[in-house]
Motif scaffolding. Sequence first.
Motif, PDB file in Angstrom:
ATOM      1  N   ALA A  46      51.741  85.254 -58.665  1.00 33.43           N
ATOM      2  CA  ALA A  46      51.991  86.134 -59.810  1.00 33.43           C
ATOM      3  C   ALA A  46      53.398  85.926 -60.355  1.00 33.43           C
ATOM      4  O   ALA A  46      53.614  85.930 -61.576  1.00 33.43           O
ATOM      5  CB  ALA A  46      51.779  87.589 -59.397  1.00 33.43           C
ATOM      6  N   ARG A  47      54.380  85.742 -59.453  1.00 36.19           N
ATOM      7  CA  ARG A  47      55.749  85.485 -59.904  1.00 36.19           C
ATOM      8  C   ARG A  47      55.853  84.156 -60.631  1.00 36.19           C
ATOM      9  O   ARG A  47      56.597  84.013 -61.597  1.00 36.19           O
ATOM     10  CB  ARG A  47      56.692  85.505 -58.699  1.00 36.19           C
ATOM     11  N   VAL A  48      55.106  83.158 -60.170  1.00 29.66           N
ATOM     12  CA  VAL A  48      55.098  81.857 -60.857  1.00 29.66           C
ATOM     13  C   VAL A  48      54.586  82.024 -62.282  1.00 29.66           C
ATOM     14  O   VAL A  48      55.185  81.520 -63.239  1.00 29.66           O
ATOM     15  CB  VAL A  48      54.232  80.842 -60.088  1.00 29.66           C
ATOM     16  N   ARG A  49      53.471  82.728 -62.432  1.00 28.17           N
ATOM     17  CA  ARG A  49      52.906  82.922 -63.769  1.00 28.17           C
ATOM     18  C   ARG A  49      53.873  83.667 -64.682  1.00 28.17           C
ATOM     19  O   ARG A  49      54.104  83.260 -65.827  1.00 28.17           O
ATOM     20  CB  ARG A  49      51.584  83.692 -63.672  1.00 28.17           C
ATOM     21  N   GLU A  50      54.457  84.735 -64.168  1.00 28.05           N
ATOM     22  CA  GLU A  50      55.368  85.532 -64.993  1.00 28.05           C
ATOM     23  C   GLU A  50      56.603  84.723 -65.398  1.00 28.05           C
ATOM     24  O   GLU A  50      57.013  84.717 -66.565  1.00 28.05           O
ATOM     25  CB  GLU A  50      55.794  86.792 -64.239  1.00 28.05           C
ATOM     26  N   SER A  51      57.208  84.025 -64.439  1.00 25.13           N
ATOM     27  CA  SER A  51      58.426  83.268 -64.723  1.00 25.13           C
ATOM     28  C   SER A  51      58.148  82.091 -65.660  1.00 25.13           C
ATOM     29  O   SER A  51      58.923  81.821 -66.586  1.00 25.13           O
ATOM     30  CB  SER A  51      59.046  82.763 -63.416  1.00 25.13           C
ATOM     31  N   ALA A  52      57.040  81.387 -65.440  1.00 26.02           N
ATOM     32  CA  ALA A  52      56.714  80.232 -66.279  1.00 26.02           C
ATOM     33  C   ALA A  52      56.461  80.656 -67.721  1.00 26.02           C
ATOM     34  O   ALA A  52      56.960  80.033 -68.667  1.00 26.02           O
ATOM     35  CB  ALA A  52      55.509  79.491 -65.713  1.00 26.02           C
ATOM     36  N   TRP A  53      55.711  81.727 -67.898  1.00 23.54           N
ATOM     37  CA  TRP A  53      55.428  82.170 -69.266  1.00 23.54           C
ATOM     38  C   TRP A  53      56.660  82.800 -69.920  1.00 23.54           C
ATOM     39  O   TRP A  53      56.814  82.731 -71.146  1.00 23.54           O
ATOM     40  CB  TRP A  53      54.262  83.154 -69.269  1.00 23.54           C
ATOM     41  N   THR A  54      57.548  83.388 -69.129  1.00 18.36           N
ATOM     42  CA  THR A  54      58.810  83.882 -69.678  1.00 18.36           C
ATOM     43  C   THR A  54      59.644  82.729 -70.214  1.00 18.36           C
ATOM     44  O   THR A  54      60.215  82.797 -71.313  1.00 18.36           O
ATOM     45  CB  THR A  54      59.602  84.650 -68.610  1.00 18.36           C
ATOM     46  N   ALA A  55      59.727  81.655 -69.430  1.00 16.95           N
ATOM     47  CA  ALA A  55      60.464  80.472 -69.879  1.00 16.95           C
ATOM     48  C   ALA A  55      59.832  79.878 -71.138  1.00 16.95           C
ATOM     49  O   ALA A  55      60.537  79.513 -72.092  1.00 16.95           O
ATOM     50  CB  ALA A  55      60.505  79.431 -68.765  1.00 16.95           C
ATOM     51  N   ALA A  56      58.511  79.794 -71.170  1.00 14.04           N
ATOM     52  CA  ALA A  56      57.837  79.222 -72.337  1.00 14.04           C
ATOM     53  C   ALA A  56      58.038  80.094 -73.573  1.00 14.04           C
ATOM     54  O   ALA A  56      58.273  79.580 -74.672  1.00 14.04           O
ATOM     55  CB  ALA A  56      56.343  79.058 -72.042  1.00 14.04           C
ATOM     56  N   GLY A  57      57.953  81.409 -73.400  1.00 14.17           N
ATOM     57  CA  GLY A  57      58.147  82.310 -74.544  1.00 14.17           C
ATOM     58  C   GLY A  57      59.556  82.247 -75.102  1.00 14.17           C
ATOM     59  O   GLY A  57      59.759  82.218 -76.320  1.00 14.17           O
ATOM     60  N   THR A  58      60.558  82.199 -74.213  1.00 15.78           N
ATOM     61  CA  THR A  58      61.947  82.083 -74.667  1.00 15.78           C
ATOM     62  C   THR A  58      62.185  80.759 -75.367  1.00 15.78           C
ATOM     63  O   THR A  58      62.877  80.687 -76.397  1.00 15.78           O
ATOM     64  CB  THR A  58      62.902  82.240 -73.478  1.00 15.78           C
TER      65      THR A  58
END
Length: 357
Positions: free
Chosen positions: A97-109
């Motif tokens: 879950a942390r991987v998904r959240e962090s990866a999509w945060t990076a992509a969104g930024t």
Amino acid sequence: MSAVTVRRATAQPVPRPARGLALFGLGAATVATVATWLVAAEIFQSATGSWKWAFGAVAVAAAAAVLLVFKPAVEAWRCSGRCAACGDVVEKRALAARVRESAWTAAGTAFAVLCALALVMFVLANDAAVQRTFFQGELIGTSTLDIIKAFGTNLFIAVVAQVFVLVWGLILALARLAPGRVGRPIRALAVAYIDVIRAVPAIIVIYLIGFGLPIAQIPVLSGLSQTWYAILALTIVYGAYVAEVFRSGIESVHPSQVAASRSLGFSYLATMRHVVVPQATKRVIPPLLNDFIGLQKDTALVNVIGTIDAFNQAKIFSANHFNLSSVTVVAGLFILITIPQARFVDRLIARDKAKGS
């Protein structure tokens, strides 16, 4: 953790290591970084004058933002490695879950940074033609002081019209809610006024008032200045919108409040004045502020009747220099007064939701 929770957790499929999603986050951060430095190089080649440094500052800010993109991207990569090596099912799901959240945060930024860079490149397109047309530093510096002085007319019109709109809108709302058979003709007049005025564009009302009253030679009204014609027209227009806001607030007060007040001997008008309207006004403050933000922006329409406001002053500079940079100054002034009010309205709405929850 109870035995039932463990059984439910182990019954679900074990998540995959999510290395691919972590690589996606790192790739997005890398693309944003490369694009930022390419745009920065383009800025110093194509931007002219003082704007070279202004756009350079934007590029540096974007580069700093990109560095922040790498933080969640690296976190996603590290968590994906721990997820792959972890043997505990529950912890494995938490890491995934942390991987998904962090990866999509990076992509969104990264996506936000790329959008900002695209805007900068649009300004620099066609040999910086957009910059020279809308952001010519010399013309902005020359026209800003005169435009700010003329902007005082916009503020005066907005403030005075807001006061009149509050009074006129409340009168219309009470007229539309007039009770019984006696109030039927008043209700009909109020409904007709509100429907007609809301159907007519504001610029047409301003034009008719600003040119029609002087031509008609109506006593008192025909001798007003263009500024007061603008105030009168905006009051007529926004009174109809504010009347509906007040009406919704008055109707949101529970009927028991009215019944209790009337049982104590209050008249209808006294009930509205002392019981209903104070409660309704408190409830409709956020939508009222939204209408007033719209009124402030519509003060730019008064240029059609010759009022020397900020927009008219900017058009004079634009006509003399064949450039629209002075109009950009007007847009910036409206942004400066509007965005803080919009955020204030958001805070009020959030506070009301917090109280209701």
